[in-house]
Design a protein around this motif. Structure first.
Motif, PDB file in Angstrom:
ATOM      1  N   LEU A  30       0.836  -1.197   0.000  1.00 27.03           N
ATOM      2  CA  LEU A  30       0.000   0.000   0.000  1.00 27.03           C
ATOM      3  C   LEU A  30       0.872   1.250   0.000  1.00 27.03           C
ATOM      4  O   LEU A  30       0.598   2.227  -0.702  1.00 27.03           O
ATOM      5  CB  LEU A  30      -0.880  -0.034   1.255  1.00 27.03           C
ATOM      6  N   THR A  31       1.957   1.206   0.803  1.00 25.94           N
ATOM      7  CA  THR A  31       2.862   2.349   0.872  1.00 25.94           C
ATOM      8  C   THR A  31       3.459   2.638  -0.503  1.00 25.94           C
ATOM      9  O   THR A  31       3.527   3.776  -0.958  1.00 25.94           O
ATOM     10  CB  THR A  31       4.006   2.053   1.868  1.00 25.94           C
ATOM     11  N   ARG A  32       3.902   1.587  -1.189  1.00 20.15           N
ATOM     12  CA  ARG A  32       4.477   1.732  -2.526  1.00 20.15           C
ATOM     13  C   ARG A  32       3.501   2.402  -3.469  1.00 20.15           C
ATOM     14  O   ARG A  32       3.808   3.327  -4.187  1.00 20.15           O
ATOM     15  CB  ARG A  32       4.795   0.338  -3.069  1.00 20.15           C
ATOM     16  N   ARG A  33       2.282   1.894  -3.416  1.00 15.40           N
ATOM     17  CA  ARG A  33       1.244   2.386  -4.311  1.00 15.40           C
ATOM     18  C   ARG A  33       0.961   3.859  -4.071  1.00 15.40           C
ATOM     19  O   ARG A  33       0.833   4.637  -5.019  1.00 15.40           O
ATOM     20  CB  ARG A  33      -0.016   1.588  -4.007  1.00 15.40           C
ATOM     21  N   LEU A  34       0.834   4.219  -2.776  1.00 16.37           N
ATOM     22  CA  LEU A  34       0.460   5.590  -2.449  1.00 16.37           C
ATOM     23  C   LEU A  34       1.621   6.559  -2.650  1.00 16.37           C
ATOM     24  O   LEU A  34       1.423   7.767  -2.724  1.00 16.37           O
ATOM     25  CB  LEU A  34      -0.032   5.668  -0.994  1.00 16.37           C
ATOM     26  N   SER A  35       2.860   6.036  -2.728  1.00 14.93           N
ATOM     27  CA  SER A  35       4.019   6.913  -2.874  1.00 14.93           C
ATOM     28  C   SER A  35       4.155   7.457  -4.289  1.00 14.93           C
ATOM     29  O   SER A  35       4.864   8.426  -4.514  1.00 14.93           O
ATOM     30  CB  SER A  35       5.298   6.157  -2.507  1.00 14.93           C
ATOM     31  N   HIS A  36       3.495   6.804  -5.235  1.00 20.54           N
ATOM     32  CA  HIS A  36       3.636   7.221  -6.635  1.00 20.54           C
ATOM     33  C   HIS A  36       3.312   8.700  -6.808  1.00 20.54           C
ATOM     34  O   HIS A  36       2.260   9.164  -6.391  1.00 20.54           O
ATOM     35  CB  HIS A  36       2.704   6.393  -7.529  1.00 20.54           C
ATOM     36  N   GLY A  37       4.255   9.430  -7.410  1.00 19.19           N
ATOM     37  CA  GLY A  37       4.006  10.833  -7.729  1.00 19.19           C
ATOM     38  C   GLY A  37       3.973  11.764  -6.536  1.00 19.19           C
ATOM     39  O   GLY A  37       3.562  12.900  -6.641  1.00 19.19           O
ATOM     40  N   GLN A  38       4.413  11.283  -5.362  1.00 16.25           N
ATOM     41  CA  GLN A  38       4.393  12.151  -4.181  1.00 16.25           C
ATOM     42  C   GLN A  38       5.729  12.854  -4.001  1.00 16.25           C
ATOM     43  O   GLN A  38       6.772  12.310  -4.353  1.00 16.25           O
ATOM     44  CB  GLN A  38       4.118  11.324  -2.918  1.00 16.25           C
ATOM     45  N   ALA A  39       5.677  14.034  -3.419  1.00 12.05           N
ATOM     46  CA  ALA A  39       6.912  14.772  -3.165  1.00 12.05           C
ATOM     47  C   ALA A  39       7.540  14.321  -1.856  1.00 12.05           C
ATOM     48  O   ALA A  39       7.833  15.117  -0.980  1.00 12.05           O
ATOM     49  CB  ALA A  39       6.608  16.265  -3.121  1.00 12.05           C
ATOM     50  N   THR A  40       7.693  13.025  -1.715  1.00 13.75           N
ATOM     51  CA  THR A  40       8.343  12.478  -0.516  1.00 13.75           C
ATOM     52  C   THR A  40       9.557  11.681  -0.964  1.00 13.75           C
ATOM     53  O   THR A  40       9.713  11.408  -2.160  1.00 13.75           O
ATOM     54  CB  THR A  40       7.398  11.524   0.235  1.00 13.75           C
ATOM     55  N   ALA A  41      10.388  11.297   0.011  1.00 13.36           N
ATOM     56  CA  ALA A  41      11.578  10.525  -0.345  1.00 13.36           C
ATOM     57  C   ALA A  41      11.177   9.227  -1.036  1.00 13.36           C
ATOM     58  O   ALA A  41      11.815   8.795  -2.000  1.00 13.36           O
ATOM     59  CB  ALA A  41      12.401  10.238   0.916  1.00 13.36           C
ATOM     60  N   GLY A  42      10.107   8.596  -0.533  1.00  6.33           N
ATOM     61  CA  GLY A  42       9.624   7.348  -1.120  1.00  6.33           C
ATOM     62  C   GLY A  42       9.184   7.558  -2.559  1.00  6.33           C
ATOM     63  O   GLY A  42       9.505   6.772  -3.454  1.00  6.33           O
ATOM     64  N   GLY A  43       8.436   8.637  -2.797  1.00  7.56           N
ATOM     65  CA  GLY A  43       7.937   8.937  -4.128  1.00  7.56           C
ATOM     66  C   GLY A  43       9.095   9.248  -5.082  1.00  7.56           C
ATOM     67  O   GLY A  43       9.113   8.810  -6.235  1.00  7.56           O
ATOM     68  N   GLU A  44      10.102   9.957  -4.564  1.00  6.57           N
ATOM     69  CA  GLU A  44      11.267  10.321  -5.371  1.00  6.57           C
ATOM     70  C   GLU A  44      12.040   9.067  -5.788  1.00  6.57           C
ATOM     71  O   GLU A  44      12.457   8.938  -6.944  1.00  6.57           O
ATOM     72  CB  GLU A  44      12.159  11.258  -4.530  1.00  6.57           C
ATOM     73  N   ALA A  45      12.182   8.119  -4.830  1.00 10.73           N
ATOM     74  CA  ALA A  45      12.900   6.880  -5.117  1.00 10.73           C
ATOM     75  C   ALA A  45      12.193   6.108  -6.226  1.00 10.73           C
ATOM     76  O   ALA A  45      12.838   5.564  -7.135  1.00 10.73           O
ATOM     77  CB  ALA A  45      12.995   6.037  -3.849  1.00 10.73           C
TER      78      ALA A  45
ATOM     79  N   ARG B 288      10.314   7.381  -8.570  1.00  7.41           N
ATOM     80  CA  ARG B 288      10.450   8.107  -9.834  1.00  7.41           C
ATOM     81  C   ARG B 288      11.820   7.818 -10.462  1.00  7.41           C
ATOM     82  O   ARG B 288      11.925   7.570 -11.658  1.00  7.41           O
ATOM     83  CB  ARG B 288      10.296   9.611  -9.582  1.00  7.41           C
ATOM     84  N   LYS B 289      12.854   7.810  -9.606  1.00  4.35           N
ATOM     85  CA  LYS B 289      14.203   7.555 -10.105  1.00  4.35           C
ATOM     86  C   LYS B 289      14.327   6.137 -10.647  1.00  4.35           C
ATOM     87  O   LYS B 289      14.976   5.903 -11.664  1.00  4.35           O
ATOM     88  CB  LYS B 289      15.212   7.750  -8.970  1.00  4.35           C
ATOM     89  N   ALA B 290      13.690   5.180  -9.923  1.00  2.00           N
ATOM     90  CA  ALA B 290      13.774   3.789 -10.348  1.00  2.00           C
ATOM     91  C   ALA B 290      13.101   3.607 -11.700  1.00  2.00           C
ATOM     92  O   ALA B 290      13.502   2.759 -12.499  1.00  2.00           O
ATOM     93  CB  ALA B 290      13.123   2.893  -9.299  1.00  2.00           C
ATOM     94  N   ALA B 291      12.091   4.417 -11.979  1.00  2.00           N
ATOM     95  CA  ALA B 291      11.331   4.260 -13.214  1.00  2.00           C
ATOM     96  C   ALA B 291      12.088   4.807 -14.417  1.00  2.00           C
ATOM     97  O   ALA B 291      11.925   4.316 -15.530  1.00  2.00           O
ATOM     98  CB  ALA B 291       9.981   4.959 -13.087  1.00  2.00           C
ATOM     99  N   THR B 292      12.934   5.832 -14.186  1.00  2.00           N
ATOM    100  CA  THR B 292      13.607   6.445 -15.342  1.00  2.00           C
ATOM    101  C   THR B 292      14.916   5.754 -15.697  1.00  2.00           C
ATOM    102  O   THR B 292      15.450   5.018 -14.938  1.00  2.00           O
ATOM    103  CB  THR B 292      13.937   7.931 -15.058  1.00  2.00           C
TER     104      THR B 292
END
Lengths: 294, 239
Positions: free
Chosen positions: A273-288, A290-294
């Protein structure tokens, strides 16, 4: 249960065990697992809804509503759970009966409080004394759900209240710049984004709730811990076909495995759930992510 | 939704008939031979048989519920059930809060149980285990011996086994079968006579129901059927 179980004293080993583990009493133990899981399944969403309402009220711009929300959070968080469970449930039960008494028996002349006794007319009893056992059980269960929901709702409200404030203010400003009303900004921007901030706190609450279910026995509902203690206690041959010494350790070991397994499963779900909700968020989790995706 | 309407309708109907009131009997279900849960998970024992017979004689419909010993009196006075029938001895302290019927067992001697080999124990200086809120716990406290209390009878026995207590004080009819079947446990010769026998507990405002049960107990005493039950379950002296 099985046909060969008529004379357990003659059995040994696995056959004995298969008979022992299928007695009516053990069935009650297995059934109580269902009770506990049902309680969790109903209480968790109810408490979350109550928490959401409490948090929304607490940050409302209407003063009395905000006071109400903050009062609820402060009071329930401050009272010890066990006191709340002993006091509140009896008070709630008597409150319901008192109201029914006022409506159904207006010409009752005797006082309701007679010394230690709480006496209402028989038509006002909840459930009626003519009701069958399952109705009593359902009523007790409903009281338990309400009490659990109120207690855990207050904690959830505090978590959500904090989460709502953690959403970057720039998000709201941007929403307003696009011409959204405060109401629209709340529902379309704030609420969808706050969950990632609320999740660690809500996850904790869920874990505490799982382990708080033995409080059920205070409300007269036989939960798994009650049955484990009852079944594990030493039994003499006069009163049972399956005499055994004190086996409580084994029963509690089984409960330990159940609770650990259940919390492990919960952790896995929360992780996803945490992973899912982190998508596109301006948090460290969300940033990680985004980086993994690019 | 349809179901909901149906159930509401059914409830309204039953509420209309009503008033063939059920009397709810509350017990602990953990104190053989008085009351315990049998293998099928039903309440069984001396008081189960006695209670069913008393209800038949008083022409009442009765229903059994189990309740934790600690909260058994508070739940009676707040009306969750109507009668306590749980091996509860009649004492002046309890009589202040609830009412009792006449006793249906003789004052039962309480006994001490110790680990085998420890029979020479002097109980006045020893650590004694007893169940919370029992006459035995009150007795030990008054005697001045160190008292350790436990919520269930089972735990008091374990306390003796683990050495946490030197002896356990409880009703002799409860301890005797345990001492008989376990070689490591023995009863002391010394008995204590505490309490005024076991009776049913009712709310003080429930005088009518108390009279009904009182009369039923009397009729069982008169025709000897109570003595038969007492002998069958070995719960002390007969009347």
């Amino acid at each position: 249960m099985f046909s060969y179980c008529t004379d357990p004293a003659a059995l040994s080993g696995l056959t004995w065990l298969s008979c022992y583990l299928t007695t009516g009493k053990h069935m009650a133990l297995y059934w109580s697992f269902g009770t506990v899981l049902t309680l969790l399944a109903i209480t968790a969403p109810t408490a979350l809804a109550l928490g959401f309402a409490g948090a929304s009220a607490a940050r409302s711009r209407i003063r009395p509503l905000s006071w109400l929300g903050k009062f609820y959070i402060a009071i329930v968080r401050g009272v010890p759970d066990i006191a709340f469970f002993l006091f509140f449930v009896i008070a709630l039960d008597q409150g319901i009966e008192y109201l029914r008494h006022k409506v159904k028996c207006p010409d009752w002349s005797e006082p309701i409080r007679q010394g230690n006794d709480f006496v209402v007319c028989s038509a006002a009893k909840m459930p009626l004394s003519t009701a069958s056992q399952w109705q009593h059980d359902v009523y007790g269960f409903a009281l338990a759900v309400v009490t659990f929901a109120i207690v855990f709702g207050a904690f959830a409200a505090n978590v959500l209240f904090g989460a709502m404030r953690a959403v970057p203010h720039a998000q709201i400003e941007t929403a307003e710049a696009y011409g959204m009303s405060p109401r629209q900004a709340y529902w379309r921007v704030l609420v969808p984004q706050m969950w990632i901030y609320a999740l660690p706190g809500l996850g904790n609450l869920w874990m505490v709730l799982i382990k708080a279910t033995p409080l059920l026995f205070l409300l007269g509902i036989s939960d798994i811990v009650y049955w484990a203690r009852e079944l594990g206690g030493a039994k003499t041959a006069r009163f049972t076909d399956y005499p055994h010494p004190d086996w409580r350790m084994w029963y509690f070991l089984a409960l330990l495995v159940f609770y650990l397994g259940f919390t492990k499963l919960s952790e896995m779900v929360l992780e996803r759930l945490t992973r899912r909700l982190s998508h596109g968020q301006a948090t460290a989790g969300g940033e990680a992510l985004r980086k993994a995706a690019t | 939704m349809k179901n909901l309407i149906l159930t509401t309708a059914a409830l309204a109907l039953t509420a209309g008939f009503a008033m063939a009131d059920t009397v709810r009997l509350g017990t602990e279900g953990a104190y053989p031979p008085f009351n315990f849960l049998n293998d099928a998970g039903e309440i069984d024992g001396f008081e189960r048989e006695l209670g069913d017979e008393l209800c038949a004689r008083a022409e009442l419909t009765c229903e059994w519920v189990t309740n934790d010993w600690d909260s058994i009196i508070p739940n009676l006075v707040s009306g969750n059930y109507d009668v306590i029938i749980a091996g509860m001895s009649i004492t002046p302290e309890r009589d202040e809060v609830i009412d009792f019927t006449q006793n249906y067992t003789q004052p039962d001697p309480s006994a001490y149980m110790v680990l085998t080999g420890n029979e020479g124990l002097d109980v006045t200086g020893a650590v004694i285990a007893a169940q919370t809120n029992t006459i035995q716990a009150g007795f030990v406290a008054e005697m001045g011996a160190p008292l350790v209390e436990f919520a269930t009878p089972d735990e008091t026995i374990s306390a003796v086994r683990t050495g946490e207590a030197d002896a356990v004080l409880a009703d002799k009819s409860y301890l005797a079968p345990i001492a008989e079947e376990n070689a490591d446990l023995t009863l002391l010769e010394r008995d204590e006579l505490i309490g005024g026998g076991v009776g049913m507990g009712l709310r003080e405002s429930d005088g009518e129901l108390r009279e009904k049960f009182d009369a039923a107990i009397q009729s069982m005493k008169d025709d000897g059927s109570l003595n038969t039950l007492i002998e069958k379950w070995e719960v002390g002296e007969t009347f």
